[in-house]
Design an enzyme around this catalytic site. Structure first.
Site, PDB file in Angstrom:
ATOM      1  N   HIS A  68       0.579  24.785  24.224  1.00 42.71           N
ATOM      2  CA  HIS A  68      -0.194  24.427  23.028  1.00 42.71           C
ATOM      3  C   HIS A  68      -1.605  23.999  23.428  1.00 42.71           C
ATOM      4  O   HIS A  68      -2.608  24.510  22.891  1.00 42.71           O
ATOM      5  CB  HIS A  68       0.528  23.289  22.297  1.00 42.71           C
ATOM      6  N   GLU A  69      -1.707  23.083  24.374  1.00 47.83           N
ATOM      7  CA  GLU A  69      -3.017  22.584  24.794  1.00 47.83           C
ATOM      8  C   GLU A  69      -3.797  23.628  25.584  1.00 47.83           C
ATOM      9  O   GLU A  69      -5.028  23.686  25.493  1.00 47.83           O
ATOM     10  CB  GLU A  69      -2.843  21.303  25.624  1.00 47.83           C
ATOM     11  N   HIS A  72      -5.769  25.752  23.224  1.00 50.77           N
ATOM     12  CA  HIS A  72      -7.031  25.096  22.857  1.00 50.77           C
ATOM     13  C   HIS A  72      -8.065  25.272  23.964  1.00 50.77           C
ATOM     14  O   HIS A  72      -9.224  25.614  23.713  1.00 50.77           O
ATOM     15  CB  HIS A  72      -6.811  23.588  22.662  1.00 50.77           C
TER      16      HIS A  72
END
Length: 200
Positions: A68-69, A72
């Protein structure tokens, strides 16, 4: 921000850290999964199996948060926004952005990238679980099904329009693009976060 963290690896050029607080979360999660969640959803297995399932579910969450990170971080790098690293801590994970986005488009794409990654991963895991339910062990099915649902929860939680969650950043990007005023968009998005935190 993080006083007690440990470097664990470098991935795609980004340093991945674990704050000591995440280890507390991991221990609690293993305990909760082994004694509560998995005995409820996959009954009649041995205690040792439930503990291994709890450990596997926690490692799966660890990987899910990193992906998820990382989403980003990769988008941020594409738009020339330096990322100092990715840190997992007791409230989840954070890609440490060194400067504000240069445009509303950059902020929107960076913010939405994490939830989309979690949705895609969650869908893949749920499809694998459904397709393999009759061919894998109940323990393996239980972990896959749990992680699939958990990734969707992670995505939807992060889309709550409360700054600095991803949803709050998406909101700021939309307001920024509409009003062409970064400061005002930030104040409104931050205010939405305060309003959300005040809800019962």
């Amino acid at each position: 921000m993080f006083l007690h963290r440990i470097k664990i690896l470098t991935l795609a050029g980004f340093t991945i850290w674990i704050d000591i607080s995440w280890l507390i979360l991991a221990a609690l999660l293993i305990w909760t999964l082994a004694l509560g969640e998995f005995p409820r959803t996959v009954p009649n297995l041995s205690a040792a199996t439930y503990w291994w399932m709890g450990f596997a579910g926690t490692i799966g969450l660890f990987i899910s948060i990193i992906l998820h990170e990382l989403s980003h971080a990769l988008i941020a790098r594409r738009y020339d926004m330096p990322i100092a690293g990715i840190t997992l801590f007791i409230f989840g994970g954070v890609a440490e952005l060194n400067k504000e986005p240069s445009s509303a488009k950059a902020e929107f794409l960076m913010a939405i990238g994490g939830p989309i990654a979690s949705m895609v991963l969650g869908t893949i895991l749920l499809l694998i679980a459904a397709a393999s339910e009759k061919t894998v062990s109940p323990a393996a099915f239980g972990v896959l099904d749990y992680l699939g649902g958990l990734n969707w929860i992670l995505a939807l939680f992060n889309l709550i329009p409360a700054f600095p969650l991803d949803g709050g950043r998406v909101l700021r990007a939309g307001l920024w693009g509409w009003m062409n005023d970064f400061g005002r968009a930030t104040r409104i998005a931050a205010g939405s976060g305060a309003s959300s935190s005040a809800l019962p």
